[in-house]
Scaffold this motif. Structure first.
Motif, mmCIF file in Angstrom:
data_model
loop_
_atom_site.group_PDB
_atom_site.id
_atom_site.type_symbol
_atom_site.label_atom_id
_atom_site.label_comp_id
_atom_site.label_asym_id
_atom_site.label_seq_id
_atom_site.Cartn_x
_atom_site.Cartn_y
_atom_site.Cartn_z
ATOM 1 N N ALA A 9 0.810 -1.223 0.000
ATOM 2 C CA ALA A 9 0.000 0.000 0.000
ATOM 3 C C ALA A 9 0.840 1.269 0.000
ATOM 4 C CB ALA A 9 -0.940 -0.002 1.205
ATOM 5 N N TYR A 10 1.937 1.258 0.755
ATOM 6 C CA TYR A 10 2.678 2.504 0.953
ATOM 7 C C TYR A 10 4.033 2.550 0.250
ATOM 8 C CZ TYR A 10 -0.839 3.349 4.514
ATOM 9 O OH TYR A 10 -2.036 3.538 5.167
ATOM 10 N N ILE A 19 -5.487 0.391 5.240
ATOM 11 C CA ILE A 19 -5.236 -0.375 4.014
ATOM 12 C C ILE A 19 -6.521 -0.430 3.190
ATOM 13 C CG2 ILE A 19 -4.555 -2.614 3.060
ATOM 14 C CD1 ILE A 19 -2.285 -1.307 4.557
ATOM 15 N N PRO A 20 -6.480 -0.101 1.892
ATOM 16 C CA PRO A 20 -7.689 -0.192 1.067
ATOM 17 C C PRO A 20 -8.310 -1.589 1.134
ATOM 18 C CG PRO A 20 -5.953 0.950 -0.129
ATOM 19 C CD PRO A 20 -5.325 0.417 1.125
ATOM 20 N N VAL A 21 -9.622 -1.637 1.244
ATOM 21 C CA VAL A 21 -10.328 -2.911 1.389
ATOM 22 C C VAL A 21 -10.030 -3.846 0.222
ATOM 23 C CG1 VAL A 21 -12.603 -4.006 1.497
ATOM 24 C CG2 VAL A 21 -12.171 -1.901 2.782
ATOM 25 N N LYS A 22 -10.073 -3.321 -0.993
ATOM 26 C CA LYS A 22 -9.843 -4.164 -2.170
ATOM 27 C C LYS A 22 -8.439 -4.745 -2.175
ATOM 28 C CE LYS A 22 -10.547 -4.415 -7.160
ATOM 29 N NZ LYS A 22 -9.431 -5.341 -7.361
ATOM 30 N N MET A 23 -7.464 -3.954 -1.758
ATOM 31 C CA MET A 23 -6.088 -4.454 -1.707
ATOM 32 C C MET A 23 -5.976 -5.608 -0.716
ATOM 33 S SD MET A 23 -2.521 -2.479 -0.887
ATOM 34 C CE MET A 23 -2.396 -1.857 -2.569
ATOM 35 N N LYS A 64 -6.516 -0.550 9.368
ATOM 36 C CA LYS A 64 -7.669 0.309 9.071
ATOM 37 C C LYS A 64 -7.393 1.263 7.914
ATOM 38 C CE LYS A 64 -9.925 1.955 12.710
ATOM 39 N NZ LYS A 64 -10.143 2.541 14.057
#
Length: 317
Positions: free
Chosen positions: A136-137, A178-182, A176
């Protein structure tokens, strides 16, 4: 469904690895967890100190890292009681979340030691927040420590690190964000309880690659002769990707191949050989789409390994 974000702390043999119990190299001494609903809102927390039985004296590193005393552990409850309490609290539809992969492994290893694995069936599909944080980051998997990740995100530090409940809280805070889809696309699979038979084998497709987890074999050689293990099927169209470079050994634990699909180009196959506690083997095989340049690197790697092995055989004569 609830997310169970948990963290464990454990002790090891204070007299050195060689004197430790091979069936239980790490003994859990603390469990901390947070329960989140499907929208990742906090619902409940769990904390339990576990009274050690195998390693009653604390390893010096455990003392340093956890800032905990043996007298504190004496106030805990036995692992059998603690894990029953924890699993009941988790509930039947728990989705586990951890920072890295080791907590789930050690939880199962401790449960196996006490003949309690019937309470937690595997393989376990879970969320590795450390991996998801990197994706994510930073755009790739990373091995940042939890504290390092909190610093990276400039989050507030509300409690001491390396205590189970605090670390579970920090992990949940990162989760919390982190994108849900990821999270759904890049779930992880823990195979401490690996597939035993062909019908138990796992095949799954992620956005950039496919993963296959085989059944058990008696030897590495048997594993790498199995048709299910060595096949290379394009995960984008389902057609067989013809091998341009057959499976070759990279080292004692890994093999690699190069395959080509007429519709989708080159794929790199990786097969990692895993050894179970009982001395058997299973394979985790991935197939990833790559560029022609990356395909050439595989060819060069194969040729370099061949040359190195020929030279070694010549020297040994």
């Amino acid at each position: 469904m609830n997310y169970i974000v948990f963290d464990l702390e454990w002790n090891q043999c204070p007299y050195g690895k060689e004197r430790g119990n091979k069936r239980l190299p790490f003994e859990i001494i603390e469990i901390g967890a947070l329960k989140l609903d499907e929208n990742r809102n906090y619902k409940d927390s769990f904390h339990q100190v576990v009274k050690p039985v195998v390693y009653k004296k604390l390893h010096y590193r455990t003392k340093e890292i956890l800032d905990i005393k043996g007298s504190d552990l004496e106030q805990g409850i036995p692992f059998i009681e603690a894990v029953k309490k924890f699993m009941k609290w988790c509930g039947p539809e728990a989705k586990f979340c951890t920072w890295g992969s080791s907590d789930l492994v050690e939880l199962q290893r401790n449960m196996k030691y006490y003949h309690m694995l019937n309470l937690l069936k595997g393989p376990i599909f879970y969320y590795d927040i450390q991996k998801l944080f990197g994706l994510a980051y930073e755009g790739q998997r990373t091995a940042r420590s939890l504290e390092n990740a909190i610093d990276f995100l400039e989050m507030k530090k509300d409690g001491q690190f390396h205590r189970a409940l605090n670390d579970a809280y920090y992990t949940a805070e990162i989760f919390k964000g982190i994108p849900v889809k990821m999270a759904e696309d890049y779930y992880s699979i823990d195979c401490y309880q690996n597939p035993k038979t062909r019908k138990d084998q796992i095949y799954t497709v992620f956005p950039e690659y496919s993963k296959f987890i085989s059944r058990e074999f008696l030897s590495k050689e048997d594993a790498m002769k199995d048709r299910d293990v060595v096949q290379t099927r394009c995960f984008l169209c389902g057609k067989t990707a013809k091998k341009k470079i057959r499976w070759f050994s990279v080292n004692a634990k890994a093999h690699m191949c190069l395959a080509f699909c007429p519709n989708h180009g080159y794929f790199r196959g990786k097969a990692r050989l895993k050894k179970t506690d009982e001395g058997k083997y299973y394979v985790v095989r991935t197939l990833k789409k790559i560029t022609q340049e990356e395909a050439e690197h595989i060819r060069e790697k194969r040729d370099a390994l061949r040359k190195k092995r020929r030279q070694k055989r010549h020297q040994d004569k």
